[in-house]
Write an enzyme that holds these catalytic residues in place. Structure first.
Site, PDB file in Angstrom:
ATOM      1  N   ILE A 146     -43.786 -17.885  -3.369  1.00  9.11           N
ATOM      2  CA  ILE A 146     -44.687 -18.093  -4.457  1.00  9.11           C
ATOM      3  C   ILE A 146     -46.152 -17.658  -3.858  1.00  9.11           C
ATOM      4  O   ILE A 146     -46.408 -17.537  -2.773  1.00  9.11           O
ATOM      5  CB  ILE A 146     -44.663 -19.714  -4.550  1.00  9.11           C
ATOM      6  CG1 ILE A 146     -45.528 -20.018  -6.262  1.00  9.11           C
ATOM      7  CG2 ILE A 146     -45.260 -20.424  -3.576  1.00  9.11           C
ATOM      8  CD1 ILE A 146     -45.298 -21.445  -6.632  1.00  9.11           C
ATOM      9  N   CYS A 147     -46.999 -17.450  -4.809  1.00  5.57           N
ATOM     10  CA  CYS A 147     -48.477 -17.375  -4.655  1.00  5.57           C
ATOM     11  C   CYS A 147     -49.201 -17.756  -5.786  1.00  5.57           C
ATOM     12  O   CYS A 147     -48.792 -18.761  -6.427  1.00  5.57           O
ATOM     13  CB  CYS A 147     -48.832 -15.654  -4.413  1.00  5.57           C
ATOM     14  SG  CYS A 147     -48.476 -14.699  -6.029  1.00  5.57           S
ATOM     15  N   GLN A 148     -50.400 -17.407  -5.981  1.00  5.94           N
ATOM     16  CA  GLN A 148     -51.216 -18.011  -7.058  1.00  5.94           C
ATOM     17  C   GLN A 148     -50.793 -17.423  -8.516  1.00  5.94           C
ATOM     18  O   GLN A 148     -50.709 -18.342  -9.264  1.00  5.94           O
ATOM     19  CB  GLN A 148     -52.561 -17.585  -6.735  1.00  5.94           C
ATOM     20  CG  GLN A 148     -53.735 -18.352  -7.786  1.00  5.94           C
ATOM     21  CD  GLN A 148     -53.705 -19.956  -7.419  1.00  5.94           C
ATOM     22  OE1 GLN A 148     -53.567 -20.289  -6.287  1.00  5.94           O
ATOM     23  NE2 GLN A 148     -53.517 -20.867  -8.501  1.00  5.94           N
TER      24      GLN A 148
END
Length: 118
Positions: free
Chosen positions: A86-88
């Site tokens: 996951i990231c932003q």
């Protein structure tokens, strides 16, 4: 010469689309689907945002390995477990799964929309 701006614009659009396109062979899940998998001990959860972003808000099960260090941190990860990244927004996590795939990881999942969708 009059076609040069159009050619450059076309190349820029192609580059952007290719960066955003999901990686072949990588499972794409929504944050709702992620919630169903959070307590699975046979999966490893990686957050590739910067340490400041991670410190500001993160999901407890996710380990912070920033994208710019993922190449040096792969030895901390198991190739036998599914890796959920996951990231932003989903862009950096997509870049991370591409790197992991090239390194031989086969069970990869990208969280669409990232923390913005969480």
């Amino acid at each position: 010469m009059e076609f040069l701006p159009y050619i450059l614009m076309g190349l820029a659009v192609f580059f952007l689309i290719s960066r955003m396109k999901p990686t072949a062979g990588v499972r794409q899940i929504t944050t709702a689907e992620l919630k169903q998998e959070m307590n699975n001990k046979n999966k490893q959860f990686i957050d590739v945002r910067t340490p400041m972003e991670y410190k500001g808000n993160h999901i407890r099960q996710f380990q912070n390995i920033p994208l710019n260090t993922i190449g040096n941190s792969m030895n901390k990860l198991s190739k036998d477990k599914e890796t959920i990244v996951i990231c932003q927004s989903g862009m950096r996590s997509n870049a991370a799964v591409k790197q992991l795939k090239k390194a031989g990881f086969t069970k990869l999942t990208n969280v669409k929309g990232g923390m913005n969708a969480w």
